[in-house]
Write an enzyme that holds these catalytic residues in place. Structure first.
Site, short mmCIF file in Angstrom:
data_model
loop_
_atom_site.label_atom_id
_atom_site.label_comp_id
_atom_site.label_asym_id
_atom_site.label_seq_id
_atom_site.Cartn_x
_atom_site.Cartn_y
_atom_site.Cartn_z
N ASP A 71 -30.37 -42.71 -34.31
CA ASP A 71 -30.09 -42.37 -32.91
C ASP A 71 -29.40 -41.03 -33.21
O ASP A 71 -28.72 -40.64 -34.15
CB ASP A 71 -29.21 -43.22 -32.48
N CYS A 72 -29.15 -40.39 -32.13
CA CYS A 72 -28.85 -38.98 -32.20
C CYS A 72 -27.26 -38.68 -32.65
O CYS A 72 -26.53 -39.33 -31.97
CB CYS A 72 -29.27 -38.04 -31.05
#
Length: 774
Positions: free
Chosen positions: A288-289
């Site tokens: 995930d970012c």
């Protein structure tokens, strides 16, 4: 040209109408010529399709310099991962959101916006799950070959809807591990359906694992430690991801949160030991970012403080099994220590790109012809099948045509707010009111409140109308950075749910509640339509005889107007069932949202979670609940008492009486639950879903047989150590919620026998009416 043929799951029954929609989903692939990484088989050593794929991957990998690898594996959220111009290697985007259709902004053509995943789950239709995957992959591939899409790894959220306040629960199929697993399996297979041996797109499942809390900085999803017992991990949080991997998914996204002290994107036990070694995952792990940055001090939001600095964060994440970093940490902080890890990760990413045909001569130059009207019909059909009727007092629905209708509520004339989060923009949405107009003599529309979040209702008088509809509910998305929005007024007031925003309460905003009470005082037929992803406390209105009918629409997508009109006026019968429990608000005071425990904690006085463990006193509408206009009869078909049910299926018949003149026919979802023996471990679930079927009867059809095949795995439980064990003894099979049929079965080490009784094999009939669940 070639045809893309849609597979229909043999375990799901589809209607003739649905089959007509599915056949339209075939697509013609037309080859054209545009620039591509391999314009000829001789362009580079890895371009010859006659060479074994692994050899082609190794050849390209050998041509890459060490200093090119970090950027190749760093996926900027808005720009993707860098290419390598000297090798004709294009940039590639590894995160392409596709929860309910591909997410794109200002693209022509715009992708189809299907209902939000929670409503897709409410259809309990595996063929439909699959069809949406096929349609989504085809639209993504079209944009890819047109140069409007830089990658084909498509992501979907399959986490368990653990707590009713969770803002992103709307993106998931529901709260049940079996449902989420069947959804993941069908969707992955739809996304990756082959066209004569060639896959158009790759599927990725997120967020691995146990992500279901947004929180607020400095205690947000970026630093949250999900404390999970081995038992809950095994029977609740892992099954959907296992099904995703075993269906062949080419991607996994590791989540922001930690699990028992170790961040998911640094958890070798999860990413390597479980996903790769145990389940056989051979795809790409994407973070995930900014999840890698979150491992070290100095992250943008809050940090796990798991390592001392970012170079160590890169090493720990890659050693755990991460291949692609969404963010710039790999690119900025990779060290010589990670050289071998970078090459391993690069090989995995290149393999997926080769498998998708990027380096074949006919790939970058392909164009796919799509029947957009067929996808539009699929969006409509999904909403119709998913919308759930929760109440229908005095058979208020269906409404008569050509009546005078008064519509109220902040969502009566909504458009984008009917899509939920992770939706494309702009989307042409058919509003509720627009869908109703062809059915009525006259319709008047007033908001009744200033907006969704209003604390007061407008001063309104009784309308000159034959019936009243109120379109109430929540906002499912918002603009801006989700990680700085947890304390927004809309979150605190519980009128907004979405990324970065968990609700504090399950109650409708007070302005909407007051509007409903005011309308109830007018003495007119009153229909309440609730738009939300998560459950809303409807206890007051469920019990109020002046609120005649209630429907839950989830976020119904671009065809919201036609779908709600078809159900309100009887072209179709409601057939959706709740994929989540609708709790009373008192539940939120009894258990903190941060608690990951599924089972009740008697010492702390906390109830369990979801229908599998919750005390029913907290529940207004249970998981699996849903009403119909049709009158159905369900009964067991005869079987010999000596029949071993592991070799012969359970057989029941569903027959319908009346309402067969309806344009959409008669629809029914049948759920099969198993209740463990009373002698089982006290930590065993109260019951668990182990099968579902959807049937659709048309004119001339009055009944159908439904088969459920039991197997040993259905009778496995998980002990507190997280170990599965086979539970012998007397189990109970129940059909639907609340149960309409039941059957006791004796399970031994080598067989499963039905127990003959007046409530089971004798074929006791349960007649479904408008006042009970069907």
């Amino acid at each position: 040209s070639s045809q893309l043929k849609l597979h229909v799951s043999p375990t799901s029954r589809t209607s003739t109408a649905m089959e007509r929609i599915l056949c339209f989903l075939s697509a013609v692939v037309v080859r054209t010529s545009t620039s591509q990484p391999c314009p000829s088989s001789a362009a580079h050593p890895w371009c010859d399709p006659a060479t074994p794929l692994d050899s082609r991957v190794d050849s390209l990998l050998a041509a890459l310099r060490d200093d090119e690898l970090p950027a190749l594996l760093s996926n900027d959220l808005f720009g993707g991962a860098a290419g390598v111009e000297r090798l004709s290697l294009p940039k590639y985007t590894w995160i392409n959101e596709a929860d309910h259709g591909l997410l794109k902004v200002n693209t022509d053509p715009m992708p189809t916006s299907f209902p939000q995943v929670g409503l897709i789950g409410a259809t309990f239709n595996q063929s439909l799950f699959h069809a949406i995957g096929v349609a989504t992959a085809r639209e993504a591939f079209l944009l890819y070959v047109q140069g409007k899409q830089d990658g084909l790894l498509l992501h979907n959220n399959i986490n368990i809807f653990r707590d009713p306040r969770w803002g992103r629960g709307q993106e998931t199929p529901g709260e049940d591990p079996f449902l989420n697993a069947r959804y993941a399996e069908a969707w992955v297979q739809g996304i990756q359906q082959a066209d004569h041996g060639r896959t158009l797109a790759a599927a990725a499942c997120k967020h691995f694992v146990a992500y279901s809390f947004e929180g607020v900085v400095p205690r947000s999803r970026h630093s949250f430690d999900a404390v999970i017992t081995p038992q809950d991990l095994a029977d609740t949080y892992l099954p959907a991801f296992e099904a995703c991997v075993k269906a062949g998914a080419k991607g996994l996204m590791c989540s922001y949160n930690a699990m028992n002290g170790t961040p998911a994107c640094a958890n070798k036990g999860l990413l390597t030991n479980i996903a790769r070694s145990t389940w056989g995952f051979d795809g790409v792990v994407v973070t995930d970012c900014d999840a890698v940055a979150d491992l070290a001090p100095g992250s943008t939001y809050d940090s796990h403080m798991f390592v001392k600095d970012r170079p160590e964060a890169v090493y720990v994440a890659m050693d755990a099994g991460v291949d692609v970093d969404c963010g710039g940490t790999f690119k900025d902080s990779a060290s010589l220590l990670t050289r071998d890890l970078l090459r391993t990760a690069a090989k995995r990413t290149l393999k997926v790109r080769f498998e998708l045909g990027e380096f074949d001569q006919d790939n970058g130059s392909s164009r796919i012809a799509i029947d957009w009207e067929a996808h539009k019909r699929l969006a409509h059909e999904t909403a119709v099948q998913g919308i759930v009727m929760l109440k229908n007092q005095d058979k208020t629905l269906p409404l008569r045509r050509n009546i005078r209708l008064a519509a109220y509520g902040p969502l009566a004339n909504a458009s984008d707010r009917l899509l939920g989060d992770y939706s494309s923009s702009p989307v042409k949405v058919l509003r509720f009111v627009e869908g109703l107009k062809p059915y009525v003599q006259k319709i008047t529309v007033e908001n009744g409140t200033e907006d969704v979040c209003s604390k007061n209702a407008d001063s309104l008088s009784r309308p000159d109308a034959d019936a009243v509809i109120i379109f109430a509910g929540l906002r499912g998305s918002f603009d801006g950075n989700p990680d700085v929005n947890g304390n927004r007024t809309e979150c605190v007031n519980s009128c907004l749910e979405g990324e970065g925003c968990d609700r504090r309460s399950l109650r409708l905003p007070e302005g909407q509640a007051e509007l409903i009470r005011r309308a109830a005082s007018w003495g007119l037929p009153l229909v309440l339509v609730v738009v939300s992803g998560g459950p809303v406390d409807l206890d007051e209105f469920s019990a109020d005889p002046k609120v005649h009918s209630i429907l839950w629409t989830g976020y119904p997508g671009q065809e919201a107007g036609t779908a709600i009109a078809a159900l309100l006026f009887g072209d179709d019968s409601p057939s959706g069932r709740l994929p989540i429990t609708f709790y009373r608000d008192s539940y939120t005071k009894a258990v903190p949202i941060e608690s990951m425990a599924m089972r009740a904690d008697e010492t702390a006085g906390r109830p369990g979670r979801t229908y599998r463990f919750v005390d029913e006193s907290f529940v207004t509408y249970p998981f699996g609940y849903g009403l119909s206009f049709d009158v159905w009869q369900l009964f067991w078909l005869p079987m010999q008492p000596s029949t071993n049910l592991w070799s012969k299926p359970l057989r029941l018949e569903a027959s319908v009486a009346g309402a067969m003149g309806r344009l959409g026919g008669a629809r029914l979802v049948v759920l099969m639950f198993l209740k463990p023996p009373t002698s089982s471990d006290k930590s065993a679930p109260r019951q668990q879903l182990r099968g579902f079927e959807r049937v659709h009867l048309f004119a001339g059809q009055r009944s159908t047989e439904i088969h459920f095949q039991l197997n040993r795995g259905d009778f496995e439980l998980v002990n507190p150590r997280g170990e599965k064990y086979f539970a012998t003894g007397r189990w109970r099979v129940e059909i639907n919620a609340p149960a309409q049929l039941s059957l006791d079965v004796d399970v031994t080490s080598d067989a499963c026998f039905a127990v003959s009784s007046s409530s089971s094999l004798a074929g006791q009939v349960r007649v479904a009416t408008n006042s009970i669940s069907v």
